[in-house]
Design an enzyme around this catalytic site. Structure first.
Site, mmCIF file in Angstrom:
data_model
loop_
_atom_site.group_PDB
_atom_site.id
_atom_site.type_symbol
_atom_site.label_atom_id
_atom_site.label_comp_id
_atom_site.label_asym_id
_atom_site.label_seq_id
_atom_site.Cartn_x
_atom_site.Cartn_y
_atom_site.Cartn_z
ATOM 1 N N ARG A 48 0.824 -1.222 0.000
ATOM 2 C CA ARG A 48 0.000 0.000 0.000
ATOM 3 C C ARG A 48 0.851 1.263 0.000
ATOM 4 O O ARG A 48 0.548 2.221 -0.708
ATOM 5 C CB ARG A 48 -0.948 -0.005 1.202
ATOM 6 C CG ARG A 48 -2.017 -1.089 1.101
ATOM 7 C CD ARG A 48 -2.883 -1.151 2.335
ATOM 8 N NE ARG A 48 -2.055 -1.446 3.503
ATOM 9 C CZ ARG A 48 -2.340 -1.067 4.749
ATOM 10 N NH1 ARG A 48 -3.433 -0.388 5.006
ATOM 11 N NH2 ARG A 48 -1.547 -1.377 5.733
ATOM 12 N N ASN A 66 -6.351 -2.902 2.352
ATOM 13 C CA ASN A 66 -6.220 -4.350 2.499
ATOM 14 C C ASN A 66 -7.593 -4.987 2.668
ATOM 15 O O ASN A 66 -8.432 -4.471 3.404
ATOM 16 C CB ASN A 66 -5.389 -4.707 3.735
ATOM 17 C CG ASN A 66 -3.901 -4.555 3.514
ATOM 18 O OD1 ASN A 66 -3.433 -4.454 2.388
ATOM 19 N ND2 ASN A 66 -3.153 -4.546 4.596
#
Length: 118
Positions: A48, A66
């Site tokens: 990320r 996520n």
């Protein structure tokens, strides 16, 4: 196929340590937005934050998050070439491995001005 596309294809198929996964995006001009779900080694490896860094460098807006099943979902908005380059660059690290990406075209968000990690 332009220079950039040929270069990406060459990088993906050289058999060395370069990324192996490239994403097929619908043909589009201008700014586009996609919801992408990434599968592979994409959690616990800086995925990320790598995506956020690359998105900022390539003027891509959106967000990344996520999922509970081990995948990662992102909405990315920018030019197709920039989005493809972001995905290519993300795989240069030693830990991230993208096995599959599911892509869905969605409407652009003209109010969005940055990329965030959720």
């Amino acid at each position: 196929m332009g220079f950039f596309d040929k270069w990406l294809d060459g990088m993906a198929s050289d058999g060395g340590s370069h990324p192996k996964y490239t994403v097929d995006l619908p043909e589009a001009e201008g700014i586009v937005r996609y919801r992408m779900t990434f599968y592979g080694r994409v959690q616990g490896v800086g995925f990320r934050y790598t995506m956020k860094l690359e998105a900022m460098n390539l003027s891509i807006t959106g967000w990344v998050h996520n999922n509970y099943d081990g995948s990662v979902v992102a909405e990315v908005q920018g030019e197709n070439k920039a989005i493809r380059m972001m995905i290519y660059r993300m795989q240069e690290g030693h830990y991230i491995r993208i096995d599959e990406i599911k892509v869905e075209s969605i409407p652009t968000d003209t109010r969005e001005a940055a990329f965030s990690v959720k």
